[in-house]
Design a protein around this motif. Structure first.
Motif, PDB file in Angstrom:
ATOM      1  N   GLY A 286       2.720   1.360  -8.570  1.00 28.58           N
ATOM      2  CA  GLY A 286       2.370   2.776  -8.546  1.00 28.58           C
ATOM      3  C   GLY A 286       3.035   3.568  -9.646  1.00 28.58           C
ATOM      4  N   ALA A 287       4.367   3.440  -9.765  1.00 33.06           N
ATOM      5  CA  ALA A 287       5.091   4.202 -10.787  1.00 33.06           C
ATOM      6  C   ALA A 287       4.719   3.753 -12.185  1.00 33.06           C
ATOM      7  N   GLY A 288       4.622   2.424 -12.377  1.00 28.46           N
ATOM      8  CA  GLY A 288       4.281   1.909 -13.697  1.00 28.46           C
ATOM      9  C   GLY A 288       2.889   2.316 -14.144  1.00 28.46           C
ATOM     10  N   THR A 289       1.929   2.189 -13.236  1.00 22.77           N
ATOM     11  CA  THR A 289       0.556   2.547 -13.563  1.00 22.77           C
ATOM     12  C   THR A 289       0.427   4.032 -13.891  1.00 22.77           C
ATOM     13  N   MET A 290       1.001   4.875 -13.058  1.00 23.52           N
ATOM     14  CA  MET A 290       0.913   6.312 -13.297  1.00 23.52           C
ATOM     15  C   MET A 290       1.605   6.702 -14.606  1.00 23.52           C
ATOM     16  N   SER A 291       2.758   6.109 -14.882  1.00 26.36           N
ATOM     17  CA  SER A 291       3.472   6.430 -16.114  1.00 26.36           C
ATOM     18  C   SER A 291       2.671   6.012 -17.343  1.00 26.36           C
ATOM     19  N   VAL A 292       2.067   4.838 -17.282  1.00 26.94           N
ATOM     20  CA  VAL A 292       1.245   4.379 -18.409  1.00 26.94           C
ATOM     21  C   VAL A 292       0.033   5.287 -18.601  1.00 26.94           C
ATOM     22  N   LEU A 293      -0.621   5.649 -17.502  1.00 25.10           N
ATOM     23  CA  LEU A 293      -1.793   6.520 -17.597  1.00 25.10           C
ATOM     24  C   LEU A 293      -1.432   7.887 -18.172  1.00 25.10           C
TER      25      LEU A 293
ATOM     26  N   ILE B 110       0.831  -1.207   0.000  1.00 24.79           N
ATOM     27  CA  ILE B 110       0.000   0.000   0.000  1.00 24.79           C
ATOM     28  C   ILE B 110       0.863   1.253   0.000  1.00 24.79           C
ATOM     29  N   ILE B 111       1.797   1.299   0.938  1.00 25.26           N
ATOM     30  CA  ILE B 111       2.637   2.488   1.052  1.00 25.26           C
ATOM     31  C   ILE B 111       3.522   2.643  -0.184  1.00 25.26           C
ATOM     32  N   GLY B 112       3.946   1.531  -0.780  1.00 26.37           N
ATOM     33  CA  GLY B 112       4.760   1.600  -1.988  1.00 26.37           C
ATOM     34  C   GLY B 112       4.001   2.185  -3.163  1.00 26.37           C
ATOM     35  N   VAL B 113       2.759   1.755  -3.354  1.00 24.87           N
ATOM     36  CA  VAL B 113       1.942   2.287  -4.454  1.00 24.87           C
ATOM     37  C   VAL B 113       1.758   3.790  -4.306  1.00 24.87           C
ATOM     38  N   LEU B 114       1.396   4.230  -3.118  1.00 27.71           N
ATOM     39  CA  LEU B 114       1.100   5.649  -2.913  1.00 27.71           C
ATOM     40  C   LEU B 114       2.352   6.513  -3.036  1.00 27.71           C
ATOM     41  N   GLU B 115       3.463   6.052  -2.477  1.00 27.68           N
ATOM     42  CA  GLU B 115       4.705   6.815  -2.593  1.00 27.68           C
ATOM     43  C   GLU B 115       5.163   6.921  -4.036  1.00 27.68           C
TER      44      GLU B 115
ATOM     45  N   TRP C 254      -7.221  12.300 -12.742  1.00 31.08           N
ATOM     46  CA  TRP C 254      -7.874  11.024 -13.039  1.00 31.08           C
ATOM     47  C   TRP C 254      -6.902   9.853 -12.919  1.00 31.08           C
ATOM     48  N   ALA C 255      -5.638  10.090 -13.198  1.00 34.47           N
ATOM     49  CA  ALA C 255      -4.648   9.035 -13.007  1.00 34.47           C
ATOM     50  C   ALA C 255      -4.568   8.636 -11.541  1.00 34.47           C
ATOM     51  N   VAL C 256      -4.586   9.631 -10.641  1.00 36.35           N
ATOM     52  CA  VAL C 256      -4.524   9.354  -9.206  1.00 36.35           C
ATOM     53  C   VAL C 256      -5.813   8.688  -8.731  1.00 36.35           C
ATOM     54  N   VAL C 257      -6.954   9.079  -9.257  1.00 36.64           N
ATOM     55  CA  VAL C 257      -8.225   8.466  -8.866  1.00 36.64           C
ATOM     56  C   VAL C 257      -8.200   6.964  -9.161  1.00 36.64           C
ATOM     57  N   ILE C 258      -7.732   6.592 -10.345  1.00 31.41           N
ATOM     58  CA  ILE C 258      -7.654   5.173 -10.701  1.00 31.41           C
ATOM     59  C   ILE C 258      -6.724   4.428  -9.748  1.00 31.41           C
ATOM     60  N   CYS C 259      -5.557   5.013  -9.517  1.00 36.84           N
ATOM     61  CA  CYS C 259      -4.580   4.396  -8.611  1.00 36.84           C
ATOM     62  C   CYS C 259      -5.137   4.302  -7.192  1.00 36.84           C
ATOM     63  N   MET C 260      -5.863   5.332  -6.781  1.00 34.71           N
ATOM     64  CA  MET C 260      -6.388   5.408  -5.420  1.00 34.71           C
ATOM     65  C   MET C 260      -7.467   4.353  -5.175  1.00 34.71           C
ATOM     66  N   VAL C 261      -8.350   4.144  -6.131  1.00 37.84           N
ATOM     67  CA  VAL C 261      -9.425   3.154  -5.978  1.00 37.84           C
ATOM     68  C   VAL C 261      -8.840   1.755  -5.777  1.00 37.84           C
ATOM     69  N   VAL C 262      -7.875   1.404  -6.621  1.00 36.06           N
ATOM     70  CA  VAL C 262      -7.235   0.088  -6.505  1.00 36.06           C
ATOM     71  C   VAL C 262      -6.536  -0.057  -5.152  1.00 36.06           C
ATOM     72  N   THR C 263      -5.884   1.022  -4.714  1.00 36.16           N
ATOM     73  CA  THR C 263      -5.153   0.990  -3.444  1.00 36.16           C
ATOM     74  C   THR C 263      -6.081   0.793  -2.255  1.00 36.16           C
ATOM     75  N   ILE C 264      -7.203   1.495  -2.247  1.00 31.88           N
ATOM     76  CA  ILE C 264      -8.144   1.378  -1.127  1.00 31.88           C
ATOM     77  C   ILE C 264      -8.741  -0.025  -1.062  1.00 31.88           C
ATOM     78  N   ILE C 265      -9.043  -0.602  -2.230  1.00 30.11           N
ATOM     79  CA  ILE C 265      -9.561  -1.972  -2.257  1.00 30.11           C
ATOM     80  C   ILE C 265      -8.531  -2.928  -1.663  1.00 30.11           C
ATOM     81  N   ALA C 266      -7.263  -2.754  -2.065  1.00 29.78           N
ATOM     82  CA  ALA C 266      -6.203  -3.607  -1.528  1.00 29.78           C
ATOM     83  C   ALA C 266      -6.026  -3.399  -0.030  1.00 29.78           C
ATOM     84  N   LEU C 267      -6.173  -2.164   0.412  1.00 33.78           N
ATOM     85  CA  LEU C 267      -6.035  -1.848   1.837  1.00 33.78           C
ATOM     86  C   LEU C 267      -7.098  -2.561   2.661  1.00 33.78           C
ATOM     87  N   VAL C 268      -8.326  -2.476   2.215  1.00 36.63           N
ATOM     88  CA  VAL C 268      -9.446  -3.049   2.973  1.00 36.63           C
ATOM     89  C   VAL C 268      -9.396  -4.575   2.973  1.00 36.63           C
TER      90      VAL C 268
END
Length: 371
Positions: free
Chosen positions: A130-137, A2-7, A146-160
């Protein structure tokens, strides 16, 4: 993870923040200082929260706060809001990392195995995602929001869904104090300070890649901004692979060789980036930094957990606070030096610091001395 994706999702945003607010390297360094200030503010609280509420609750709350802070940053509203959100971002970074490391050390003690590199491999896998997804987007034309929104949704699902099996408070409390401090409650064993400073330098090297790799290759190597994030991805891929193999490497070679050799590899990687005027060399150099850095911090953390005279959660809180001061404050120093002398000199400074880590680690890991 989680922390890796967000950072790592923050890394490709840096050039957009710089351009949106029309700031130079000096001002960008000051903006990044907000993250460091947030981490320092969280220093006295992170160990307390983990000891009181357990790893699971701390990571749930901090993970959500960190995700929403990144979303606010991506809106690029104004520099003041960005600074405030970076403070929250930095504070949550510390609390999550302390909770994850205390949880990991408890698992190592229960199993009697070297597992810390693999646990940190989850973080590295997150940075890759995180870096790969954002770079591709960004390459596909998505704007930062919108790139962060996509990344954020996936991250929150993984967190929960993914953090529900972290250890509760009761299981983290077993065998967490090793010896009564000899000089009062504020006593910090010297070896803890040494390890913390080594982690600071190592995290600063990671922060250099995270905060400045995209800017370096775009300014010095002529790479398009939309493609610049892939250079951090090379670093993240190399680090992920080496960490997932790290525990077997440590079992075979030992902590001393792994830590010392890793620090030397970091120095060589940064010098490759600086001395060879080529985009390919930059990719190779950042990948070498990732390979070298992969197992240094996890093994230093594992080593520190056996230092006598201080509670484990306080040890981890202290060295991770120093460490993340490096990853958050390091880019600030690089910004100041970069403005005066160029990013080349900043990277050379990191390489020299890595050599210092290699020498000190070779000395302190020579024996099992933990005093």
């Amino acid at each position: 993870m989680i922390i890796g994706v967000l950072e790592a999702a923050w890394a490709p945003l840096v050039p957009y923040v710089k351009n949106a607010f029309a700031i130079d390297e000096d001002s960008l360094g000051l903006l990044m200082l907000c993250s460091g200030f947030g981490s320092i503010c969280a220093l006295p609280l992170s160990g307390f929260f983990v000891n009181r509420y357990g790893a699971k609750k701390v990571i749930y709350v901090s993970g959500l706060l960190m995700a929403f802070a990144l979303l606010a940053i991506s809106l690029l509203i104004n520099v003041w809001l960005t600074g405030m959100m970076l403070m929250i971002f930095g504070g949550c970074t510390i609390t999550i990392d302390v909770a994850a490391n205390v949880n990991g050390i408890a698992i190592e003690r229960k199993t009697g195995r070297n597992l810390m590199s693999s646990f940190h491999g989850g973080y590295s896998l997150g940075t890759l995602i995180g870096a790969g997804t954002m770079s591709v987007l960004f390459t596909l034309g998505f704007i930062p929001k919108w790139a962060v929104v996509i990344c954020m949704v996936v991250t929150i699902i993984a967190l929960v869904l993914g953090c529900k099996d972290l250890l509760p408070k009761e299981e983290l409390e077993t065998d967490t104090t090793v010896e009564k401090p000899r000089k009062g409650k504020l006593y910090i064993p010297p070896m803890v300070v040494v390890v913390g400073l080594l982690c600071l330098i190592m995290y600063a090297s990671e922060g250099a890649v995270m905060g400045w790799s995209a800017i370096f290759v775009s300014q010095e190597r002529g790479i398009e901004m939309s493609m610049a994030g892939f250079f951090y991805t090379a670093f993240a891929v190399a680090m992920t692979i080496m960490r997932l193999c790290g525990d077997k490497i440590v079992d075979r070679l030992g902590q001393r060789i792994v830590v010392t050799g890793g620090a030397l590899f970091i120095a060589v990687g940064f010098m490759t980036v600086v001395l060879v005027d080529s985009a390919v060399a930059a990719v190779v150099g950042f990948a070498m930094v990732g390979c070298g850095a992969a197992n240094v911090v996890p093994q230093l953390v594992s080593f520190a957990a056996h230092i006598k005279g201080m509670a484990v959660h306080n040890i981890i809180s202290f060295i991770n606070a120093l460490g993340y001061s490096g990853i958050l404050l390091g880019p600030v120093i690089i910004g100041f030096v970069g403005k005066q002398y160029g990013l080349y000199i900043s990277f050379v400074g990191i390489a020299v610091s890595a050599l210092i880590v290699a020498v000190v680690s070779y000395i302190i890991l020579q024996t099992k001395r933990t005093m």
